[in-house]
Write an enzyme that holds these catalytic residues in place. Structure first.
Site, PDB file in Angstrom:
ATOM      1  NE  ARG A  11      -3.375   0.580  -0.723  1.00  0.00           N
ATOM      2  CZ  ARG A  11      -3.565   0.575  -1.972  1.00  0.00           C
ATOM      3  NH1 ARG A  11      -3.254   1.946  -2.226  1.00  0.00           N
ATOM      4  NH2 ARG A  11      -3.906  -0.250  -2.720  1.00  0.00           N
ATOM      5  CE  LYS A  21      -1.935  28.733  -4.488  1.00  0.00           C
ATOM      6  NZ  LYS A  21      -2.735  29.538  -5.552  1.00  0.00           N
ATOM      7  CE  LYS A  26       3.008  35.022  -3.504  1.00  0.00           C
ATOM      8  NZ  LYS A  26       2.391  33.694  -2.930  1.00  0.00           N
ATOM      9  CD  GLU A  62       1.050  38.031  -7.243  1.00  0.00           C
ATOM     10  OE1 GLU A  62       1.733  37.002  -6.551  1.00  0.00           O
ATOM     11  OE2 GLU A  62      -0.099  38.397  -6.757  1.00  0.00           O
ATOM     12  CG  ASP A 115      -1.944  36.862  -9.826  1.00  0.00           C
ATOM     13  OD1 ASP A 115      -2.063  35.601 -10.186  1.00  0.00           O
ATOM     14  OD2 ASP A 115      -2.590  37.248  -8.733  1.00  0.00           O
TER      15      ASP A 115
END
Lengths: 289, 289, 289, 289, 289, 289
Positions: free
Chosen positions: B108, B143, B175, B205, B226
């Protein structure tokens, strides 16, 4: 007493703390948040609002809270909803206030946990809602993310699901290979009973109604009906007549779960809710003084 | 020299070993694989074939290999394809032979890593294939799944993607909040340059072409555009004229990536390939002597 | 904006805490501070003054603070200067008050970190002071103490130096062996660019002006000029004409650094500041009630 | 039996392995040796010769060996000298052969340990050589690098020194604060004896001959004569007449140690050999097939 | 100053915290206290009284306190006696108040430490009481529970015993195999002295008075008289005449210890007090609001 | 199929390795086995015979094997019996051959595990033998040594016992406090069922036959009959009529267990077998070449 009376799920705080420390260390690396160190003065303070950008079921707020607290105990985290809540798009989940540097450095860890776990909870809740009119409950598997089993299982509970075993060690699940070596379902169950303590449940996986018949004679706690079409499942429910718990698996998804649930099985297990649920989109809007 | 000449990605073996030990410990718990201990004799031997059930791009075979080897060095793992290979449904990925108990206990963990990472690689490869006619490359974000950043970044490379920074510490990404505190894009970049070493790239950004103009004067290494629509991106590419690397983000998916890539940007970043890619379905068929 | 505007360096508190715990465990062993347990009653309180015995640049006060706090949160640590301050002999660095047993038990760990890191900062500051009239900055290497890389890099910043890469993973540094295998500087840089993400800088080490010429055509971010005499460095600066960042290394020390810096290079890297800097002598005078 | 008959020092292999893993993890970070991954093919093999660039006493070859072995067991490390050997400039210390990628990735960790520990051994050997005509031996302190105490103490032995206590827990060392609280040297020693087990030695630090007299009556195992000039040390030796072991400390360095040793003390402790010894310059020349 | 003046033993708080975290993690597993989560509401508060059910000597209250505090800092633990106290059946040891869930979840870890360590302390105190009229003291061995050496040694001190060495590294204990290889007691002691630092005691184990005579000439710090009958021990004491510390071992128990102690030896070592002492029965009565 | 057919217990090798490393690190401390380093030359080889000095049931040989292997893979460990074997005094358990230094350094860790676990197995086997004529089986509790739960549970199986739950997380055990908060046995069981997954058994502790009656209606898997005299137990067995598993606890010992077992209960739980079993005396006779 109905299911609704069940107490809300809770993660042991010591596990939460360890999980969050590992994730912070992973993100901070050897030098920390160098962008913030370069641009935000040490004394700056910030206020952030965490909000859902899509509808969904929330799970992981204690991990988000711990991410901020472990980074700096001076960060004040106020949850506005509880884990397990279904929220609409735009719903405020929490407000965080305190030192700007620490808040910025912990943001991604908090969101990564919260987004992923809310994704699991949302997927679980979606399946659970479809079968709310039946006796069946959604349950999970061991097909979880390495390192995140405890928290993903928790997210399943937040989504209204029920937990399958947590590892190889806390319940017996006899599969085809075990049966083949033992020479049959009955023999495998007997060996399992002889080995396991009296606080260990024994589940056996069967592929056919013949195997089910053999299994029922051997009295496991649970039978896993693998990849059976609804008609066969219905026959299995009838044959079993409540003597053991029945779990169905295989091909479970939003489109198929209703037909499975309506056969009368007790549990329907889904790997999809942990291994393939998309993240719930959650944002953090920050204002720095 | 073209991209095709790049050497295949590789995970440091010491990281692989640590990752696999953590996952085995999580699954074995305190008592180990009690089902197998109850039903499979110590001397039994097994042979297993690992095969893809769906088409996809494979990533994670060294982790699968290590899962078996850490469980028992007597398990012999023979990969039949290399990570980064696109395979058809049914393709055999590896064969494992050796002690049956250890093989069953490690199964597994091996599959959880392999399925998840192949899912990431497959999603990446899917996006990359759509934009192969452009100069743009798919890149990832922070992320990622807590605890799995290094292996998920590796899977992105297996899928033909390029890696964004690994953590808060190995590159500067300025940012909106950083800019606001510094009083403008130029000032933020200047502070970043003053702080960061000469082996650290600085990305900023921007949301508008005005910000882009201000940024270009301050000479960052990369500008992140962005959430700009394709037309604006195209203007940004023209304005930039190759002076800095341009990365586009926001609303990136299979349906939108072509239009973004055709604007001429250099990189397109996607959180979806790591946080929401479904697992690739991989099975292990075991025969025990 | 000048360098002077850069914010002070800061170590992530979670890293500080882990470092200090490791060192305390190393010193306490299995039985703790048996001398203190044998001679100082549990209720005794103490006050200690930490002072520099030699002139130098201070680095490591947050580690000293954490050493006391981890041993006993009741210990109150008041820094009197900030890291990065140049102090005269006798300067008071901090005052600690609280339970005498804990203060005595944590003293050596606090001093070992503070002395070593201040030694690194002082060595760095010494080099930096000599070249303050040039454009060059002192930078460090990976020749650090095993286990202390993050804190030694921090000490370099406290001393006014700039940081080189933190590990093998956060920047590309192409050396002679890599070039030899690739068949040339240009080919090696191309392979590096094809492999590395867009947030990774690429540096290449060259020994001759011919290699520099080849490198400049391949557009790395940084060129490391290894072991070149000042005249050659000056030629290299002229050839480069600002197209890439130039770093000089080899034979760097207090006696040679001025001549190197005056050639016009951007960075001068020194292993000596981390691997061979003598400790700064710092004492702790304790009074027990 | 003379000192020369003493067996060579040895580090427990389990400690070596843990130390090396920590250092490799620190250097590899999350992505490994990206320069090597980008430029050296997986199958390439290399041969490296490790040689001293300066004269010195070698310590740390088992750590260097383990660094290569932990990175890849296929790397073959052949030491050409043993730890504790004094070598001339250019002396070959070891040859390493095997996979080029692993060899390059482990190189810096191996050299960082070997250089630092050989630096400690060389400094110790330098002091020891100067006092070889006396009965005194060089010994170390707890002024070691955080995390490296065990290996630095080992390096001191390689340099011909003797080890002081390893931590706060394995011997009693009564200093001025302990004495002050107990109300005198005799009382402090009595408390120490009452507390400590019979396998723990008790040392007391004295500043004056009066304190020495008081101490001798209380029968510690060792007296530490702190910061006494040679004449006073000579008087202390006469007063003691062999009843306890005498250790001298304070102002110990290459220029002062002979005068101290010739007073007849048994041990001379030096923090300098661990906290301020410069690294021994050792290089690794690599040829890749 | 007599033994009675010795300060009470104390465990370093950092060791206590680590020990307790390990034990909590072991008991909580992956899902925590599911019984409590299922039945006790999050807001419930509890009050518990910890009391001895049998007479004995208490050791481990700081571990019990830490178990509750690590589970939830809101739990308030008030000890009513100090470690080292001999208590009658029914004696209240501590009162704990706070969140009911955390109190129930930490209960078993607190009791497991407290019961075991009080068992060790009680067994030690029992032996110590029998020989209080002699000069001999009870001491322990390295026959401790894996992982609990530091805390079991602490319990021995709480019971009035004295500690033997803590590990293989903090004192020399020469046994028959070492002597055989060295060719005799004297040679073995000489080698030990040549190897060990001046803060390391040297003990040698002898089986006969002849070996004792040989040992005395070589001046170890301690001689261990192994398995000698009282008459032989008495002769050994006479032969030694106070020149070294004498420790007796072998066949030590409540029935034999008096005869051994009355021979005049200094220490009597017992493995039984750590490896076979039964737990002290301690209960926790909980009332939940 | 009878109990005798059950496969022998086995500890997961990864858990064994981690346990042994922790114990070796604890014993080696910072400097290793200094006695052996001082007296035994590096090249010496040894042969050791491990034998029981008393009759008993053996458990822990894999841990002993791993202690030697982790210290030095060149040590060859040959077990002569298997765990679970009842041996007579003098029985040879294993022979170890290889490097003398490593053998001596690992000896105590091997014996500490083997002696303690064989003590647990022997105590369990003693109880089990007395009730072999009944249907009852001996089972354990969570009253285990902190850190050793998995291995002590394994030793219980080696002694012929059956395992109770491993932690707070793998089974529900409802006690008096849980019942009180829920307002009754039935309500507590209902809440437990609502919370727990279908692979979790639910046990409830009752003190009276009235509580038993209430419990039986609520259908737990197991009822724990706490501190009931044999007559009451017999009535409980009759009332239950096989509908649930019955476990008896309280006052269980060699003298009382037969009367309890003959009442017809299924399991008898004993804390004594893990928290108070004396060690089995096992020796290691070593010969060094």
């Amino acid at each position: 007493m109905t299911r609704m009376d069940a107490l809300p799920p809770e993660l042991p705080p010591v596990l939460v703390r360890d999980a969050v420390r590992m994730a912070l260390a992973e993100d901070l690396g050897r030098a920390g948040d160098i962008t913030t160190l370069a641009t935000i003065p040490p004394g700056a303070r910030a206020r952030a609002v965490m909000a859902a950008r899509k509808a969904g079921t929330i799970a992981g707020l204690p991990l988000a809270a711990a991410a901020f607290a472990e980074m700096d105990p001076a960060l004040h985290f106020q949850p506005r909803v509880a884990d397990g809540t279904h929220v609409a798009p735009g719903a405020v989940l929490a407000v965080v206030e305190g030192p700007a540097r620490a808040l910025l450095a912990a943001e991604r860890v908090a969101l990564n946990y919260l987004g992923r776990l809310s994704g699991v909870a949302t997927a679980t809740a979606e399946l659970a809602a479809r079968i709310a009119h039946t006796r069946a409950r959604v349950t999970c598997t061991r097909k979880t993310t390495p390192g995140l089993r405890a928290v993903e299982k928790y997210a399943v509970r937040c989504g209204g699901g029920s937990n399958h075993r947590y590892g190889l060690d806390d319940a017996i699940l006899i599969k085809d290979n075990h049966i083949a070596v033992c020479g049959g379902v009955a023999s495998a169950i007997a060996r399992a009973r002889a080995f396991a303590g009296h606080l260990v449940r024994v589940e056996v996986e069967v592929d056919t109604l013949d195997q089910l018949a053999e299994a029922l004679d051997a009295r496991p706690d649970v039978v896993l009906l693998d990849n059976m079409p609804p008609d066969t499942l219905r026959q299995a429910v009838a044959m079993t007549a409540g003597r053991v718990i029945l779990e169905a698996s295989g091909g479970v998804g939003p489109d198929t779960i209703v037909a499975i649930a309506e056969t009368g099985v007790d549990y329907i297990s889904s790997g999809w809710i942990t291994h393939s649920a998309p993240v719930l989109d959650i944002g953090l809007d920050i204002a720095i003084d």
